[in-house]
Design an enzyme around this catalytic site. Structure first.
Site, short mmCIF file in Angstrom:
data_model
loop_
_atom_site.label_atom_id
_atom_site.label_comp_id
_atom_site.label_asym_id
_atom_site.label_seq_id
_atom_site.Cartn_x
_atom_site.Cartn_y
_atom_site.Cartn_z
N ARG A 173 10.02 0.05 -6.71
CA ARG A 173 8.57 -0.10 -6.14
C ARG A 173 7.17 -0.26 -7.51
O ARG A 173 8.34 0.54 -8.49
CB ARG A 173 8.17 1.63 -5.71
CG ARG A 173 6.71 1.94 -5.44
CD ARG A 173 6.30 1.30 -4.29
NE ARG A 173 4.76 1.82 -4.13
CZ ARG A 173 4.34 2.79 -3.62
NH1 ARG A 173 4.70 3.57 -3.07
NH2 ARG A 173 3.02 2.23 -3.78
N ASP A 214 8.04 3.31 0.13
CA ASP A 214 7.62 4.07 0.38
C ASP A 214 7.45 5.65 0.94
O ASP A 214 7.62 5.66 1.62
CB ASP A 214 5.11 3.43 0.97
CG ASP A 214 4.10 4.60 0.46
OD1 ASP A 214 4.25 4.53 -0.37
OD2 ASP A 214 3.25 4.53 1.85
#
Length: 100
Positions: free
Chosen positions: A82, A94
């Site tokens: 990420r 996420d």
């Protein structure tokens, strides 16, 4: 132990694999999975020129305090590549604390 609800989502790369890998990583971070909602596909919030998201919600139990839990989730995101670029932009993973 705290009962916590986590939001898991992804829209880049292989979202199903990213979500599965993140769930597997929870136990090593001191987070016990209790229940998982089914996967759903949602339109992005914010910039619309990105793929749809694959999302789920997890009910977990942990002895981690809120900031410790946030750090653990951010570490799992980082392990999977990420990189934050644009607010509400596309991402490989996420992980959010919805309710602690």
């Amino acid at each position: 132990m705290a009962r916590v609800y986590l939001g898991f989502g992804a829209n880049l790369g292989a979202p199903l694999a990213a979500l599965a890998a993140a769930v597997e990583r929870l136990e090593n971070a001191g987070i016990r999975l209790l229940r998982r909602a089914r996967l759903c596909s949602t339109a992005p919030v914010g910039p619309q020129d990105q793929p749809r998201f694959t999302n789920t919600v997890l009910e977990v139990e942990t002895a981690l305090k809120p900031l410790e839990l946030l750090r653990a989730l951010k570490a799992i995101e980082a392990e999977q590549g990420r990189v934050t670029t644009v607010r509400w932009g596309p991402r490989v993973l996420d992980l959010d604390i919805l309710l602690y």
